[in-house]
Design an enzyme around this catalytic site. Structure first.
Site, short mmCIF file in Angstrom:
data_model
loop_
_atom_site.label_atom_id
_atom_site.label_comp_id
_atom_site.label_asym_id
_atom_site.label_seq_id
_atom_site.Cartn_x
_atom_site.Cartn_y
_atom_site.Cartn_z
N ASP A 163 0.81 -1.22 0.00
CA ASP A 163 0.00 0.00 0.00
C ASP A 163 0.84 1.28 0.00
OD1 ASP A 163 -2.22 -1.66 0.16
OD2 ASP A 163 -2.25 -1.62 2.35
N LYS A 220 1.93 2.27 -4.94
CA LYS A 220 2.52 1.71 -6.18
C LYS A 220 1.67 2.04 -7.40
CE LYS A 220 2.35 -2.43 -4.35
NZ LYS A 220 1.96 -2.12 -2.96
N GLY A 269 -4.70 -4.33 -3.61
CA GLY A 269 -5.69 -3.28 -3.85
C GLY A 269 -4.92 -2.08 -4.32
N HIS A 270 -4.98 -1.81 -5.62
CA HIS A 270 -4.15 -0.77 -6.23
C HIS A 270 -5.03 0.39 -6.69
CE1 HIS A 270 -0.65 -3.79 -7.07
NE2 HIS A 270 -0.91 -3.62 -5.80
N GLN A 309 1.88 -6.09 -3.08
CA GLN A 309 2.39 -6.15 -1.70
C GLN A 309 3.73 -5.38 -1.59
OE1 GLN A 309 1.27 -9.57 -3.10
NE2 GLN A 309 -0.63 -8.59 -2.60
P1 GDP Z 1 -0.76 0.36 -3.54
O1 GDP Z 1 -1.37 -0.92 -3.05
O2 GDP Z 1 0.69 0.45 -3.24
O3 GDP Z 1 -1.05 0.65 -4.99
O4 GDP Z 1 -1.43 1.51 -2.67
P2 GDP Z 1 -2.99 1.65 -2.28
O5 GDP Z 1 -3.76 2.04 -3.47
O6 GDP Z 1 -3.44 0.46 -1.52
O7 GDP Z 1 -2.91 2.81 -1.19
C1 GDP Z 1 -2.37 4.05 -1.46
C2 GDP Z 1 -3.43 5.12 -1.18
O8 GDP Z 1 -2.80 6.38 -1.10
C3 GDP Z 1 -4.47 5.24 -2.28
O9 GDP Z 1 -5.69 5.63 -1.70
C4 GDP Z 1 -3.90 6.37 -3.16
O10 GDP Z 1 -4.90 7.05 -3.89
C5 GDP Z 1 -3.30 7.26 -2.12
N1 GDP Z 1 -2.11 8.02 -2.55
C6 GDP Z 1 -1.11 7.64 -3.37
N2 GDP Z 1 -0.14 8.58 -3.42
C7 GDP Z 1 -0.54 9.56 -2.58
C8 GDP Z 1 0.05 10.81 -2.15
O11 GDP Z 1 1.16 11.17 -2.54
N3 GDP Z 1 -0.66 11.54 -1.25
C9 GDP Z 1 -1.87 11.15 -0.77
N4 GDP Z 1 -2.48 11.94 0.11
N5 GDP Z 1 -2.46 9.99 -1.15
C10 GDP Z 1 -1.80 9.22 -2.03
P1 IMO Z 2 -0.98 -4.19 -2.17
O1 IMO Z 2 -0.55 -4.79 -3.49
C1 IMO Z 2 -0.92 -4.55 2.17
C2 IMO Z 2 -1.07 -8.62 3.81
C3 IMO Z 2 -2.30 -9.06 4.56
C4 IMO Z 2 -1.67 -10.03 5.54
C5 IMO Z 2 -0.59 -10.71 4.72
C6 IMO Z 2 -1.00 -12.05 4.14
O2 IMO Z 2 -2.27 -3.45 -2.25
O3 IMO Z 2 0.12 -3.41 -1.57
P2 IMO Z 2 -2.57 -12.72 2.09
O4 IMO Z 2 -4.02 -12.45 1.85
O5 IMO Z 2 -1.68 -12.19 1.04
O6 IMO Z 2 -2.30 -14.16 2.41
O7 IMO Z 2 -2.25 -11.93 3.47
O8 IMO Z 2 -0.28 -9.81 3.66
N1 IMO Z 2 -1.31 -8.11 2.43
C7 IMO Z 2 -1.22 -6.81 2.09
N2 IMO Z 2 -0.98 -5.72 2.84
N3 IMO Z 2 -1.08 -4.43 0.84
C8 IMO Z 2 -1.30 -5.53 0.08
O9 IMO Z 2 -1.31 -5.48 -1.27
C9 IMO Z 2 -1.42 -6.78 0.70
N4 IMO Z 2 -1.67 -8.04 0.26
C10 IMO Z 2 -1.58 -8.85 1.33
O10 IMO Z 2 -2.91 -7.97 5.20
O11 IMO Z 2 -1.04 -9.31 6.58
MG MG Z 3 -2.89 -1.58 -1.78
#
Ligand code: GDP
Ligand code: IMO
Ligand code: MG
Length: 420
Positions: free
Chosen positions: A13, A16, A40-41, A222
């Site tokens: 999270d 990416k 969850g991207h 991840q």
């Molecule tokens: P990922 O799994 O690495 O793709 O990240 P996620 O989408 O799970 O979580 C990142 C969250 O931060 C999302 O809600 C993005 O829209 C938000 N986000 C990404 N870059 C920034 C930033 O520079 N500032 C803020 N405030 N939010 C951001």
């Molecule tokens: P993105 O790609 C954050 C965590 C789960 C748990 C562990 C194992 O959005 O960054 P799993 O379901 O993979 O067997 O769970 O990994 N986890 C993540 N945490 N971002 C993710 O993906 C994750 N995918 C799995 O919360 O701790």
């Molecule tokens: Mg994510």
């Protein structure tokens, strides 16, 4: 040399998808290489939010090709619903999404077992996303999994063998009703019809594309600390999230890799169980969570929050050979008087300068304290316009990690990205 890899440098999270979307403007092919619908991207374009679980985050540019690599575990229901959602948004997907014939398929019992295994685990819960990821990868390693290619060749015998085995497990270990083989089979045949034209042999596809001069971006899911080998085992996911996974999960040769970007938040978050040295508990943690809107994009769970950890990023740099860092969510730190940064650990009175394979729960962070900037930076257009203390924070992270910072993200939108 035309391949860029984007890897989470923390516990997932990191933002990416925002970075992948940003880079995709100039990329021909974007491919996921591991993980599955546990990811969850989030991409925000013109205030509209898209959350991808399986489809690569570069799909929103009209001419990109998106590939689901052999290292990914594919949940048919999630993939189909993601494609349907894109169609509803009038995003053209025909001839733009391809799936490796060697990707494993997440089947209904994988998700049921994931959930019930966690329920029974009592003091040993991982806090998985319950998407069946670990169970599907376990079957892959046991050499009993069903791959996309199996949908076209000898499916019945492989599937009936697996369903028989899993039904015994469901009944004996979890006291659940067995699943109906016919239904699983019919659903897979229906899935096959929907994806037939999208299935490819990825190593030859990538080889030919790279030969033609196409640029490729590999999208990690991840993060480094969730890697099955290099993460905080057993509190990890079940794949290699790091550079080795990018190669094995696509069939692209290491010779083509040009850039490896580590994405990290300007602080740290983690979802699920496991050690987290810089975690903030109580009010401070709640404040960071609310400022950063830190709730999971897949499960909606509140993310645990803490200060930036230099050792974690050095670990990621070492394993992945990071050629650059992208620092995200810097805007979220705009409201703190002082910002602590962890620059090392103390382990039972001894200083250690690496991210340990065991005992992280007993590591006490050693902090340096940097002054905050206390002004909104989310509308700034240039590096030079950032407040002095904010620049110092970024430069100190670069100095301590010894990895060049390539971009800084100051908001979820495409235009909220500064190049250094
Ligand atoms: P990922 O799994 O690495 O793709 O990240 P996620 O989408 O799970 O979580 C990142 C969250 O931060 C999302 O809600 C993005 O829209 C938000 N986000 C990404 N870059 C920034 C930033 O520079 N500032 C803020 N405030 N939010 C951001
Ligand atoms: P993105 O790609 C954050 C965590 C789960 C748990 C562990 C194992 O959005 O960054 P799993 O379901 O993979 O067997 O769970 O990994 N986890 C993540 N945490 N971002 C993710 O993906 C994750 N995918 C799995 O919360 O701790
Ligand atoms: Mg994510």
């Amino acid at each position: 040399m035309s391949v860029t890899v984007v890897i989470g440098a923390q516990w997932g999270d990191e933002g990416k998808a925002k970075v992948i979307d940003y880079l995709s403007e100039k990329i021909d092919i974007i491919a996921r290489y591991q993980g599955g619908a546990n990811a969850g991207h989030t991409v925000v374009v013109d205030q509209k939010k898209f959350i991808f679980h399986l489809i690569p985050s570069g799909i929103l540019y009209p001419n990109t090709i998106c590939v689901i690599g052999n290292g990914v575990v594919v949940d048919p229901d999630v993939l189909i619903s993601e494609m349907e959602n894109l169609k509803k948004e009038n995003i053209q997907i025909e001839n733009r999404i391809f799936i490796s014939d060697a990707s494993h398929i997440v089947l209904p019992f994988h998700k049921i077992i994931d959930e019930h295994k966690e329920k029974q685990a009592e003091n040993h819960k991982i806090g998985t996303t319950k998407r069946g990821i670990g169970i599907c990868y376990a079957d892959k390693m046991l050499r009993i999994g069903i791959r996309i290619g199996d949908l076209f060749y000898q499916l019945e015998s492989k599937l009936s063998n697996l369903v028989n085995l899993k039904n015994k497990e469901l009944e004996l270990l979890y006291h659940l009703k067995p699943l109906d083989y016919e239904k699983i089979y019919i659903d897979l045949i229906d899935f096959r019809k929907k994806i037939e034209s999208m299935v490819i042999h990825t190593p030859s596809f990538f080889e030919a594309s790279i030969k033609q001069g196409k640029t490729v971006l590999l999208e990690g899911a991840q993060g480094t600390a969730l890697d099955i080998d290099h993460g905080t085992y057993p509190y990890v996911t079940s794949s290699n999230t790091t550079i080795g996974g990018a190669l094995s999960g696509t069939g692209i040769s290491y010779r083509h890799i040009e850039n490896v970007y580590g994405i990290c938040k300007a602080y740290v978050t983690r979802v699920g169980e496991g050690p987290f040295p810089t975690e903030l508990k109580g009010e401070e943690g709640n404040r960071l969570r609310e400022l950063g809107a830190e709730y999971g994009a897949t499960t909606g769970r509140p993310r645990r929050c803490g200060w930036f950890d230099v050792e974690l990023i050095k670990h990621s740099g070492r394993i992945n050979g990071l050629t650059g860092l992208v620092l995200t969510k810097v805007d979220v730190l705009s409201y703190f008087e002082t910002i602590p940064v962890c620059v090392g650990y103390e382990f039972f009175g001894k200083k250690i300068d690496y991210f340990p394979s065991y005992g992280l729960e007993d590591c006490i962070p050693i902090y340096e304290y940097l002054p905050g900037w206390k002004e909104d930076i989310s509308r700034i257009n240039r590096w030079s316009e950032l407040p002095k203390n904010c620049k110092t924070y970024i430069e100190k992270i670069q100095e301590w990690t010894n990895i060049p910072i390539k971009f800084v993200s100051i908001g979820p939108g495409r235009d909220q990205t500064l190049m250094l």
